[in-house]
Write a protein that holds these residues in place. Structure first.
Motif, PDB file in Angstrom:
ATOM      1  N   VAL A  43      48.204  50.243  10.326  1.00 54.87           N
ATOM      2  CA  VAL A  43      48.743  48.918   9.980  1.00 54.87           C
ATOM      3  C   VAL A  43      48.625  48.078  11.236  1.00 54.87           C
ATOM      4  O   VAL A  43      49.340  48.310  12.219  1.00 54.87           O
ATOM      5  N   ALA A  44      47.705  47.114  11.224  1.00 55.09           N
ATOM      6  CA  ALA A  44      47.408  46.327  12.422  1.00 55.09           C
ATOM      7  C   ALA A  44      47.870  44.887  12.230  1.00 55.09           C
ATOM      8  O   ALA A  44      47.572  44.265  11.215  1.00 55.09           O
ATOM      9  N   GLN A  45      48.587  44.396  13.216  1.00 55.39           N
ATOM     10  CA  GLN A  45      49.095  43.027  13.171  1.00 55.39           C
ATOM     11  C   GLN A  45      48.872  42.360  14.522  1.00 55.39           C
ATOM     12  O   GLN A  45      49.244  42.886  15.563  1.00 55.39           O
ATOM     13  N   SER A  46      48.246  41.180  14.489  1.00 49.21           N
ATOM     14  CA  SER A  46      48.059  40.387  15.708  1.00 49.21           C
ATOM     15  C   SER A  46      47.843  38.933  15.306  1.00 49.21           C
ATOM     16  O   SER A  46      47.676  38.611  14.132  1.00 49.21           O
ATOM     17  N   GLN A  47      47.838  38.070  16.296  1.00 50.34           N
ATOM     18  CA  GLN A  47      47.719  36.650  16.026  1.00 50.34           C
ATOM     19  C   GLN A  47      46.411  36.327  15.317  1.00 50.34           C
ATOM     20  O   GLN A  47      45.426  37.057  15.423  1.00 50.34           O
ATOM     21  N   ALA A 183      47.959  38.876  10.084  1.00 45.22           N
ATOM     22  CA  ALA A 183      48.725  38.282  11.186  1.00 45.22           C
ATOM     23  C   ALA A 183      50.212  38.303  10.889  1.00 45.22           C
ATOM     24  O   ALA A 183      51.027  38.175  11.803  1.00 45.22           O
ATOM     25  N   THR A 184      50.566  38.442   9.618  1.00 47.05           N
ATOM     26  CA  THR A 184      51.980  38.487   9.211  1.00 47.05           C
ATOM     27  C   THR A 184      52.196  39.684   8.290  1.00 47.05           C
ATOM     28  O   THR A 184      51.378  39.963   7.414  1.00 47.05           O
ATOM     29  N   MET A 185      53.304  40.373   8.498  1.00 41.12           N
ATOM     30  CA  MET A 185      53.661  41.528   7.672  1.00 41.12           C
ATOM     31  C   MET A 185      55.082  41.329   7.132  1.00 41.12           C
ATOM     32  O   MET A 185      56.052  41.803   7.723  1.00 41.12           O
ATOM     33  N   PRO A 186      55.220  40.601   6.030  1.00 41.43           N
ATOM     34  CA  PRO A 186      56.562  40.386   5.479  1.00 41.43           C
ATOM     35  C   PRO A 186      57.181  41.672   4.953  1.00 41.43           C
ATOM     36  O   PRO A 186      56.499  42.689   4.767  1.00 41.43           O
ATOM     37  N   GLU A 187      58.461  41.634   4.697  1.00 44.45           N
ATOM     38  CA  GLU A 187      59.220  42.823   4.302  1.00 44.45           C
ATOM     39  C   GLU A 187      58.680  43.525   3.056  1.00 44.45           C
ATOM     40  O   GLU A 187      58.621  44.750   3.016  1.00 44.45           O
ATOM     41  N   PRO A 188      58.258  42.802   1.987  1.00 41.67           N
ATOM     42  CA  PRO A 188      57.767  43.506   0.785  1.00 41.67           C
ATOM     43  C   PRO A 188      56.566  44.415   1.028  1.00 41.67           C
ATOM     44  O   PRO A 188      56.337  45.361   0.262  1.00 41.67           O
ATOM     45  N   SER A 206      51.487  41.845  20.867  1.00 43.74           N
ATOM     46  CA  SER A 206      52.453  40.768  21.138  1.00 43.74           C
ATOM     47  C   SER A 206      53.096  40.283  19.844  1.00 43.74           C
ATOM     48  O   SER A 206      52.892  39.138  19.425  1.00 43.74           O
ATOM     49  N   PRO A 207      53.872  41.146  19.167  1.00 44.65           N
ATOM     50  CA  PRO A 207      54.464  40.732  17.893  1.00 44.65           C
ATOM     51  C   PRO A 207      55.399  39.547  18.022  1.00 44.65           C
ATOM     52  O   PRO A 207      55.585  38.792  17.064  1.00 44.65           O
ATOM     53  N   GLU A 208      55.982  39.368  19.215  1.00 47.90           N
ATOM     54  CA  GLU A 208      56.870  38.210  19.394  1.00 47.90           C
ATOM     55  C   GLU A 208      56.086  36.914  19.514  1.00 47.90           C
ATOM     56  O   GLU A 208      56.601  35.832  19.272  1.00 47.90           O
ATOM     57  N   GLN A 209      54.789  37.002  19.887  1.00 48.47           N
ATOM     58  CA  GLN A 209      53.926  35.825  19.982  1.00 48.47           C
ATOM     59  C   GLN A 209      53.130  35.729  18.692  1.00 48.47           C
ATOM     60  O   GLN A 209      52.052  36.275  18.563  1.00 48.47           O
ATOM     61  N   LYS A 357      61.919  27.896  15.944  1.00 49.34           N
ATOM     62  CA  LYS A 357      62.813  28.977  16.342  1.00 49.34           C
ATOM     63  C   LYS A 357      62.314  30.329  15.854  1.00 49.34           C
ATOM     64  O   LYS A 357      62.365  31.324  16.576  1.00 49.34           O
ATOM     65  N   LYS A 358      61.817  30.377  14.620  1.00 46.94           N
ATOM     66  CA  LYS A 358      61.377  31.655  14.055  1.00 46.94           C
ATOM     67  C   LYS A 358      60.112  32.170  14.729  1.00 46.94           C
ATOM     68  O   LYS A 358      59.943  33.378  14.924  1.00 46.94           O
ATOM     69  N   LEU A 359      59.209  31.265  15.082  1.00 48.40           N
ATOM     70  CA  LEU A 359      57.927  31.671  15.662  1.00 48.40           C
ATOM     71  C   LEU A 359      57.976  31.749  17.183  1.00 48.40           C
ATOM     72  O   LEU A 359      57.029  32.244  17.802  1.00 48.40           O
ATOM     73  N   GLY A 360      59.047  31.244  17.772  1.00 47.64           N
ATOM     74  CA  GLY A 360      59.155  31.299  19.222  1.00 47.64           C
ATOM     75  C   GLY A 360      58.157  30.425  19.939  1.00 47.64           C
ATOM     76  O   GLY A 360      57.721  30.751  21.053  1.00 47.64           O
TER      77      GLY A 360
END
Length: 532
Positions: A43-47, A183-188, A206-209, A357-360
């Motif tokens: 499961v890969a997530q990045s910008q 780039a996004t992995m929502p809860e569902p 960099s999941p926070e970025q 705020k959510k995306l920092g």
């Protein structure tokens, strides 16, 4: 420093990447490729714009058995445009290696795709609906598929393709490898991961970025009715070579396109209800730089990589922060600079604050004035140096005290002779003549009383109250002119504008008689008015 050779990628693919000036793997590629080649679920997530496509395309090609004539890998995508883009990348690398690749994209001719399947492709890129359709017709078999990739996995399941995708999963081998990229992995999505993956490895860069660090976020505030004009001004001032303008509903597409074309902008539209031929033609022309703005719904927000796009404009705000991430990710890709601009009303400020705020990330408010763009609240200097829109007014403190600021400004910007006349008409001294009047004392008679004579009267004392009353019948005090000849009452003679009838002045005795006769009967008034 990592290189593709250190990641055990074949030299044939490395040479092809070098021709495209791709020499060093991106962080998501360096982290994902070794794990995928080991055979584990990922499961890969990045910008957005970080190189996720090559992160799964290279190991997918590396694992293909060239001697087999069966489909060994499948890439599932949510939209046609993304499917064609991935297919182009795969074919670019696969042709050199002798690997057969085919696209099964919805909207294309079904019979032609069936004919191409007879060539026995080894890798397939397809949308869920078309792949499912060919499986039902028994024209496609996925029994030998060893690797399943779902790109933009959150949108694939969000578009209602969950059932179709799970049918495809069930038709593959039991020990298949599953790769989810987005780039996004929502809860569902976690429920899908738990059901179909076995001990997946999570690769997060960099999941926070959530957005690219090279991306600048801005927004402009205007009235809803001024959005078209605001967009036109933004495009002119930024002088952008190419930009994608996002809207939410396709109902507004035709109206917005016509209004923007009428405003002189070069723009075409891309939306889901358009035909396959029309969508392909629009994308091809936009990639070739034949027009400046691409008006699109969120179908263009996923995975599209158009290098010359420098700006993304949210004409309508996205429904949530995840959609914002994917939209703005169409620019500022692979370390390049980009600008994301949102146009919103004053009531929508809380939405952009929520995204920030959510995306920092910092989303700055901007303003347009005097043909330039300023940061919100910094237009003071522009106002002082910018062009004046009216006469510059200079009002003395004496005038401000006497008339008030508004009246004094009106006086100073009108005729220069009006201020003395206005002061005189109100029975007040003229400040300009105060010094000359103060230096002369009126002569007195033997009894000590002042003498009322033209010689002793100040030069600019103005008309008497009776003259002011009669003057109001003629117009403003600017109609009064001094002739210099004294009269019996005031020592000055009144002169009116040409074409107006002069008014006969009444003595105090006549005015007193009028007051007494006000309530008298007509016969008494006539008797008293008879000449003696």
């Amino acid at each position: 420093m990592n290189s593709f050779s250190s990641l055990q990628i074949d030299e044939v693919y490395i040479n092809k990447l070098r021709e495209k000036d791709i020499v060093v793997p991106s962080p998501i590629q360096a982290e994902s490729i070794p794990v995928i080649l080991s055979g584990k679920d990922v499961v890969a997530q990045s910008q957005t714009g970080s190189g996720k496509t090559l992160a799964y395309v290279l190991p997918l090609l590396q694992q293909v058995d060239k001697n087999s004539r069966e489909v060994q890998g499948i890439v599932i995508v949510p939209t046609r445009e993304l499917g064609f883009q991935i297919l182009e990348t795969l074919q670019l690398l696969a042709d050199e290696a002798g690997i057969r690749v085919q696209g099964l994209i919805g909207g294309a001719a079904l019979t032609r795709q069936i004919d191409k399947l007879k060539l026995r492709p080894q890798l397939i890129v397809g949308t869920p609906g078309r792949v499912m359709e060919l499986l039902k017709l028994r024209k496609l078999s996925v029994h030998h598929v060893k690797t399943v990739v779902v790109d933009e996995v959150d949108q694939v399941f969000d578009l209602g393709s969950m059932r179709e995708v799970e049918v495809i999963f069930k038709g593959t081998q039991r020990n298949r490898q599953m790769l989810f990229f987005s780039a996004t992995m929502p809860e569902p999505i976690q429920a899908v991961i738990s059901r179909w993956m076995q001990d997946p490895v999570y690769v997060q860069i960099s999941p926070e970025q959530r957005t690219s660090e090279t991306l600048k976020h801005l927004y402009f505030v205007c009235e809803d009715r001024d959005k078209i004009d605001t967009l036109r001004r933004i495009v002119r001032l930024y002088n952008m070579p190419a930009a994608i303008v996002f809207i939410n509903e396709i109902d507004n597409v035709a109206e917005i396109v016509e209004k923007l074309k009428f405003a002189g902008l070069s723009i075409e539209a891309l939306y889901g209800d358009a035909g396959k031929q029309e969508r392909a033609k629009v994308m091809q022309a936009f990639r070739a730089g034949k027009f400046q703005l691409l008006l699109a719904t969120d179908i263009a927000a996923r995975g599209l990589d158009i290098p010359h796009v420098t700006h993304v404009i949210n004409f309508e705000l996205p429904i949530d922060a995840d959609h914002y991430v994917h939209r703005v990710g169409r620019t500022g890709r692979m370390g390049k600079k980009g600008t994301a601009i949102s146009i919103l009303t004053n009531k929508q400020r809380f939405i952009i604050d929520k995204f920030s705020k959510k995306l920092g990330c910092k989303i700055e408010e901007q303003e347009m004035a005097y043909g330039k763009i300023y940061q919100s609240g910094s237009r003071g200097a522009a106002r002082s140096t910018g062009p004046s829109k009216g006469k510059e007014t200079h009002v003395s403190q004496a005038n401000k005290k006497e008339f008030g600021s508004t009246t004094a400004e009106a006086v100073s910007t009108s005729s220069p002779n009006l201020a003395p006349a206005r002061s005189a008409a109100l029975g007040k001294p003229n400040p300009a003549k105060a010094s000359s009047a103060a230096g002369k004392a009126p002569s007195r008679s033997a009894s000590g009383k002042p003498v009322s004579s033209p010689a002793n009267k100040p030069a600019n004392t103005g008309p008497s109250r009776s003259e002011i009353r009669s003057e109001t019948k003629l117009g403003t005090t600017s109609d009064i002119r001094k002739s210099g000849t004294p009269n019996a009452a005031t020592g000055t003679k009144l002169e009116v504008k040409k074409g107006t009838k002069p008014v006969q002045q009444k003595t105090d005795r006549e005015l007193k008689r009028e007051r007494k006769n006000k309530g008298a009967p007509r016969w008494l008034k006539e008797k008293q008015n008879k000449p003696t």
